[in-house]
Design a protein around this motif. Structure first.
Motif, mmCIF file in Angstrom:
data_model
loop_
_atom_site.group_PDB
_atom_site.id
_atom_site.type_symbol
_atom_site.label_atom_id
_atom_site.label_comp_id
_atom_site.label_asym_id
_atom_site.label_seq_id
_atom_site.Cartn_x
_atom_site.Cartn_y
_atom_site.Cartn_z
ATOM 1 N N ALA A 75 0.811 -1.186 -0.042
ATOM 2 C CA ALA A 75 0.183 -0.165 0.083
ATOM 3 C C ALA A 75 0.859 1.360 0.044
ATOM 4 O O ALA A 75 0.417 2.287 0.594
ATOM 5 N N TRP A 76 2.058 1.245 -0.673
ATOM 6 C CA TRP A 76 2.814 2.313 -0.955
ATOM 7 C C TRP A 76 3.056 2.757 -2.133
ATOM 8 O O TRP A 76 3.331 1.985 -3.028
ATOM 9 N N SER A 77 3.207 4.302 -2.385
ATOM 10 C CA SER A 77 3.388 4.770 -3.592
ATOM 11 C C SER A 77 4.688 5.670 -3.532
ATOM 12 O O SER A 77 4.629 6.476 -2.569
ATOM 13 N N THR A 81 5.242 8.050 -8.881
ATOM 14 C CA THR A 81 3.848 7.345 -9.588
ATOM 15 C C THR A 81 2.724 7.646 -8.660
ATOM 16 O O THR A 81 1.514 7.111 -9.064
ATOM 17 N N ALA A 82 2.846 8.485 -7.604
ATOM 18 C CA ALA A 82 1.857 8.847 -6.739
ATOM 19 C C ALA A 82 0.556 9.235 -7.294
ATOM 20 O O ALA A 82 0.725 10.016 -8.277
ATOM 21 N N VAL A 156 8.803 11.607 0.435
ATOM 22 C CA VAL A 156 9.446 10.185 -0.131
ATOM 23 C C VAL A 156 8.472 9.293 -0.336
ATOM 24 O O VAL A 156 8.690 8.235 -1.106
ATOM 25 N N GLY A 157 7.071 9.364 0.000
ATOM 26 C CA GLY A 157 6.126 8.197 -0.480
ATOM 27 C C GLY A 157 4.840 8.528 0.458
ATOM 28 O O GLY A 157 4.732 9.348 1.507
ATOM 29 N N PHE A 158 3.866 7.791 -0.186
ATOM 30 C CA PHE A 158 2.647 7.827 0.502
ATOM 31 C C PHE A 158 2.083 6.418 0.886
ATOM 32 O O PHE A 158 2.263 5.537 -0.179
ATOM 33 N N GLY A 159 1.498 6.281 1.912
ATOM 34 C CA GLY A 159 0.843 4.870 2.282
ATOM 35 C C GLY A 159 -0.731 5.249 2.202
ATOM 36 O O GLY A 159 -1.273 6.214 2.514
#
Length: 165
Positions: A75-77, A81-82, A156-159
């Motif tokens: 569940a990470w992007s 690509t988010a 750095v990312g999204f959950g």
């Protein structure tokens, strides 16, 4: 409202809450997680999720472990690509050495930035630590290098929590 919308609304309702006393890391969020007196951005995320009855949030009190929790669930992007949506959890590195801060996405602004609510940061225009600033703030943060406001990218990312439909 949906649980996701309630989560975002709960986070927004906390904007302006500050540590008491100042510079102490003492908050109701840290008290809730048992980590009062420690940096509390992750405790803020956990408190908001429990306030709306959501118990499936990976533990974000220690932000690198929260990111790993989302990665382990698929569940990470990453920013390239988010497609962030309200209720996603956003992770930051201000020093470029590792994940050190976390917040909640309010909305994707459609221009390479997101509006967030973050615990333990500083209001725009103030000096201090973005990752240990002592206040719940609404912020605009870039997740793409080419963004309308020409902001630096610290995301750095999204959950993506597994919100019920």
């Amino acid at each position: 409202m949906s649980q996701r919308a309630d989560f975002v609304a709960k986070a927004l309702s906390q904007v302006g809450v500050k540590e008491d006393p100042p510079n102490s890391n003492k908050t109701p969020y840290g008290a809730f997680t048992g980590h009062d007196g420690q940096p509390w951005c992750g405790s803020f995320v956990m408190w908001c999720s429990r306030q709306v009855g959501f118990s499936l949030m990976p533990n974000c009190v220690y932000t690198p472990a929260g990111a790993e929790g989302f990665k382990g669930r698929g569940a990470w992007s990453n920013p390239a690509t988010a497609k962030p949506v309200a209720g996603d959890i956003v992770f930051f590195s201000f020093d470029g050495k590792g994940i050190e801060h976390v917040g909640i996405v309010v909305k994707d602004n459609g221009d390479g930035t997101v509006t967030t609510v973050e615990g333990n940061t500083i209001p725009d225009g103030k000096t201090g630590s973005e990752a240990n600033g002592g206040e719940v703030c609404q912020k605009i943060r870039a997740y793409r290098t080419f963004n309308k406001n020409k902001l630096p990218v610290f995301i750095v990312g999204f959950g993506r929590p597994k919100w019920p439909n």
